[in-house]
Write a protein that holds these residues in place. Structure first.
Motif, mmCIF file in Angstrom:
data_model
loop_
_atom_site.group_PDB
_atom_site.id
_atom_site.type_symbol
_atom_site.label_atom_id
_atom_site.label_comp_id
_atom_site.label_asym_id
_atom_site.label_seq_id
_atom_site.Cartn_x
_atom_site.Cartn_y
_atom_site.Cartn_z
ATOM 1 N N THR A 2 35.275 2.504 -39.894
ATOM 2 C CA THR A 2 34.172 2.478 -39.093
ATOM 3 C C THR A 2 34.134 3.585 -38.082
ATOM 4 O OG1 THR A 2 34.396 -0.050 -39.160
ATOM 5 C CG2 THR A 2 33.375 0.775 -37.413
ATOM 6 N N LYS A 3 32.906 4.413 -37.877
ATOM 7 C CA LYS A 3 32.901 5.154 -37.159
ATOM 8 C C LYS A 3 33.050 4.799 -35.460
ATOM 9 C CE LYS A 3 30.409 8.615 -40.233
ATOM 10 N NZ LYS A 3 29.262 9.282 -40.387
ATOM 11 N N LEU A 4 33.340 5.532 -34.764
ATOM 12 C CA LEU A 4 33.228 5.371 -33.337
ATOM 13 C C LEU A 4 32.198 6.375 -32.799
ATOM 14 C CD1 LEU A 4 34.333 3.923 -30.571
ATOM 15 C CD2 LEU A 4 35.850 5.975 -30.754
ATOM 16 N N SER A 5 31.178 5.955 -32.031
ATOM 17 C CA SER A 5 30.349 6.682 -31.337
ATOM 18 C C SER A 5 30.481 6.262 -30.121
ATOM 19 C CB SER A 5 28.680 6.341 -31.725
ATOM 20 O OG SER A 5 27.897 7.109 -31.269
ATOM 21 N N VAL A 6 30.530 7.223 -29.210
ATOM 22 C CA VAL A 6 30.855 7.093 -27.667
ATOM 23 C C VAL A 6 29.663 7.203 -26.964
ATOM 24 C CG1 VAL A 6 32.110 8.090 -25.758
ATOM 25 C CG2 VAL A 6 33.385 7.909 -27.843
ATOM 26 N N ASN A 7 29.339 6.250 -26.146
ATOM 27 C CA ASN A 7 27.980 6.260 -25.120
ATOM 28 C C ASN A 7 28.579 6.859 -24.055
ATOM 29 O OD1 ASN A 7 26.012 5.457 -23.365
ATOM 30 N ND2 ASN A 7 25.595 3.686 -24.913
ATOM 31 N N VAL A 8 27.876 7.962 -23.580
ATOM 32 C CA VAL A 8 28.163 8.722 -22.313
ATOM 33 C C VAL A 8 27.345 8.312 -21.057
ATOM 34 C CG1 VAL A 8 29.353 10.537 -23.859
ATOM 35 C CG2 VAL A 8 27.026 10.716 -23.249
ATOM 36 N N ASN A 9 26.593 7.267 -21.147
ATOM 37 C CA ASN A 9 25.788 7.009 -20.156
ATOM 38 C C ASN A 9 26.369 6.700 -18.867
ATOM 39 O OD1 ASN A 9 23.444 6.832 -21.726
ATOM 40 N ND2 ASN A 9 23.052 4.821 -21.044
ATOM 41 N N LYS A 10 27.921 6.075 -18.884
ATOM 42 C CA LYS A 10 28.437 6.142 -17.518
ATOM 43 C C LYS A 10 29.040 7.189 -17.121
ATOM 44 C CE LYS A 10 28.404 1.628 -16.672
ATOM 45 N NZ LYS A 10 27.287 1.164 -17.586
ATOM 46 N N ILE A 11 29.229 8.464 -17.794
ATOM 47 C CA ILE A 11 29.435 9.666 -17.308
ATOM 48 C C ILE A 11 28.165 10.119 -16.597
ATOM 49 C CG2 ILE A 11 29.866 11.981 -18.005
ATOM 50 C CD1 ILE A 11 32.310 10.096 -18.202
ATOM 51 N N ALA A 12 27.016 10.023 -17.014
ATOM 52 C CA ALA A 12 25.841 10.251 -16.336
ATOM 53 C C ALA A 12 25.662 9.634 -14.862
ATOM 54 C CB ALA A 12 24.574 10.180 -17.240
ATOM 55 N N THR A 13 25.893 8.158 -14.967
ATOM 56 C CA THR A 13 25.930 7.419 -13.830
ATOM 57 C C THR A 13 26.896 7.676 -12.641
ATOM 58 O OG1 THR A 13 25.629 5.269 -15.243
ATOM 59 C CG2 THR A 13 26.291 4.949 -12.903
ATOM 60 N N LEU A 14 27.729 8.235 -12.943
ATOM 61 C CA LEU A 14 29.073 8.977 -11.914
ATOM 62 C C LEU A 14 28.496 10.253 -11.628
ATOM 63 C CD1 LEU A 14 31.701 8.634 -10.587
ATOM 64 C CD2 LEU A 14 32.600 9.838 -12.647
ATOM 65 N N ARG A 15 27.848 11.120 -12.561
ATOM 66 C CA ARG A 15 27.361 12.251 -11.947
ATOM 67 C C ARG A 15 26.427 12.250 -10.892
ATOM 68 N NH1 ARG A 15 23.568 15.015 -16.230
ATOM 69 N NH2 ARG A 15 22.478 13.040 -15.729
ATOM 70 N N ASN A 16 25.191 11.192 -11.470
ATOM 71 C CA ASN A 16 23.980 11.051 -10.499
ATOM 72 C C ASN A 16 24.338 10.463 -9.107
ATOM 73 O OD1 ASN A 16 22.829 12.108 -12.804
ATOM 74 N ND2 ASN A 16 21.918 9.854 -13.474
ATOM 75 N N GLY A 19 25.056 13.874 -7.309
ATOM 76 C CA GLY A 19 24.338 14.897 -7.531
ATOM 77 C C GLY A 19 25.146 15.911 -8.222
ATOM 78 N N GLY A 20 24.605 16.996 -8.300
ATOM 79 C CA GLY A 20 25.142 18.310 -8.857
ATOM 80 C C GLY A 20 25.459 17.970 -10.261
ATOM 81 N N ASN A 21 26.489 18.474 -11.004
ATOM 82 C CA ASN A 21 26.857 18.366 -12.520
ATOM 83 C C ASN A 21 28.348 17.883 -12.742
ATOM 84 O OD1 ASN A 21 25.769 18.308 -15.235
ATOM 85 N ND2 ASN A 21 26.614 20.452 -15.375
ATOM 86 N N VAL A 22 28.878 17.378 -11.728
ATOM 87 C CA VAL A 22 30.358 16.852 -12.045
ATOM 88 C C VAL A 22 30.240 15.132 -11.829
ATOM 89 C CG1 VAL A 22 32.628 16.790 -11.049
ATOM 90 C CG2 VAL A 22 31.112 19.103 -10.842
ATOM 91 N N PRO A 23 30.841 14.543 -13.088
ATOM 92 C CA PRO A 23 31.285 15.275 -14.452
ATOM 93 C C PRO A 23 29.980 15.861 -15.191
ATOM 94 C CG PRO A 23 31.301 12.981 -14.365
ATOM 95 C CD PRO A 23 30.902 13.203 -12.929
ATOM 96 N N ASN A 24 30.558 16.624 -15.963
ATOM 97 C CA ASN A 24 29.474 17.221 -16.796
ATOM 98 C C ASN A 24 29.348 16.451 -17.848
ATOM 99 O OD1 ASN A 24 28.571 19.063 -19.207
ATOM 100 N ND2 ASN A 24 28.491 20.658 -17.417
ATOM 101 N N VAL A 25 28.039 15.804 -18.287
ATOM 102 C CA VAL A 25 27.885 15.109 -19.402
ATOM 103 C C VAL A 25 28.148 15.854 -20.523
ATOM 104 C CG1 VAL A 25 26.150 13.688 -20.694
ATOM 105 C CG2 VAL A 25 26.371 13.576 -17.951
ATOM 106 N N LEU A 26 27.635 16.980 -20.789
ATOM 107 C CA LEU A 26 27.472 17.714 -22.135
ATOM 108 C C LEU A 26 29.161 17.848 -22.368
ATOM 109 C CD1 LEU A 26 26.731 19.383 -24.664
ATOM 110 C CD2 LEU A 26 26.364 21.092 -23.069
ATOM 111 N N GLN A 27 29.888 18.625 -21.299
ATOM 112 C CA GLN A 27 31.318 18.815 -21.670
ATOM 113 C C GLN A 27 32.234 17.330 -22.065
ATOM 114 O OE1 GLN A 27 32.779 21.900 -21.473
ATOM 115 N NE2 GLN A 27 34.298 20.622 -22.540
ATOM 116 N N VAL A 28 31.638 16.220 -21.469
ATOM 117 C CA VAL A 28 32.577 15.248 -21.901
ATOM 118 C C VAL A 28 32.178 14.791 -23.362
ATOM 119 C CG1 VAL A 28 32.711 12.645 -21.375
ATOM 120 C CG2 VAL A 28 32.572 14.197 -19.540
ATOM 121 N N ALA A 29 30.952 14.900 -23.665
ATOM 122 C CA ALA A 29 30.631 14.542 -25.006
ATOM 123 C C ALA A 29 31.259 15.429 -25.992
ATOM 124 C CB ALA A 29 28.916 14.836 -25.311
#
Length: 237
Positions: A2-16, A19-29
């Motif tokens: 079974t494939k694992l797809s990681v939902n990175v929404n929570k990384i974006a929540t923390l960033r938002n 403000g700014g770009n930490v943590p970086n959603v793209l880098q985490v993905a």
């Protein structure tokens, strides 16, 4: 496997939150891919409280694994699918102000709408998945829309796992068997975690993919992202 797809929404929540770009959603993905995840999931919502539509475009340009975009297929969502052309679109019936997805589609009630969306996304070359519960007639209706997959909404399983795990998983086993019999591939997601995932996978051997975000990111706070993904992948073997 079974494939694992990681939902990175929570990384974006923390960033938002800051403000700014930490943590970086793209880098985490990208790191999730590097550590073994076979897909990345995002769920953009109209208020962009976590994933932004600009994130979706940037992720598509850089990730190498399967890209799954899930959400309520309103006009803006449809436009982003048309622009980004992900590997998979998962249609979820959540209201704009929903905290999180908390129910599957009533496919019979929304049949014409869903069938039209499936046809449209197929014309774009995008695989489709419809978020549903375990009702067998509803799953049959999903098949009749022409969708490639369903995604089983697993919160009821997770909520009852510690009370009686065999009873909790039984409706999902029946639903998965029915889906496989009528030619649907099967995804699953919502509240799956390191505690309950292995048993769910054991009971649903034809499970194609799980999408996990909140629990996985919470585990990574203690274990680190690389070790966390490793442990989730082990649960799916």
């Amino acid at each position: 496997m079974t494939k694992l797809s990681v939902n990175v929404n929570k990384i974006a929540t923390l960033r938002n939150a800051r403000g700014g770009n930490v943590p970086n959603v793209l880098q985490v993905a990208l790191d999730c891919e590097k550590f073994g995840a076979q897909g990345i999931t995002v769920h953009p919502r109209p208020d962009e409280r976590h994933i932004r539509y600009t994130d979706v475009i940037e992720l598509k340009q850089h990730i190498k694994t399967e890209f799954n975009i899930e959400g309520n297929p309103d006009d803006r969502f449809i436009k982003i699918i048309e622009e980004v052309n992900p590997a998979q679109v998962t249609m979820v019936p959540d209201a704009p102000d929903a905290l999180t997805s908390n129910a599957g589609w009533n496919v019979l009630k929304h049949f014409d709408h869903l069938k039209g969306l499936v046809d449209h996304f197929h014309n774009l070359g995008v695989r489709t998945s419809i978020f549903v519960g375990t009702d067998l007639d509803n799953i049959t209706a999903a098949k009749e829309t022409g969708t490639d997959r369903i995604e089983l909404y697993t919160e009821p399983y997770a909520a009852n796992y510690h009370n009686d795990k065999a009873k909790a998983v039984a409706p999902f086993v029946e639903a998965a068997q029915h889906a496989a019999k009528i030619g649907l591939d099967i995804n699953a997601g919502h509240d799956l975690n390191l505690d309950n995932l292995a048993y769910f996978k054991q009971c649903l051997p034809k499970l194609d993919e799980v999408s996990i975000g909140h629990a996985l990111i919470a585990d990574a706070l203690y274990l680190g992202l690389e070790e966390t993904i490793k442990r989730y992948l082990l649960q799916l073997k």
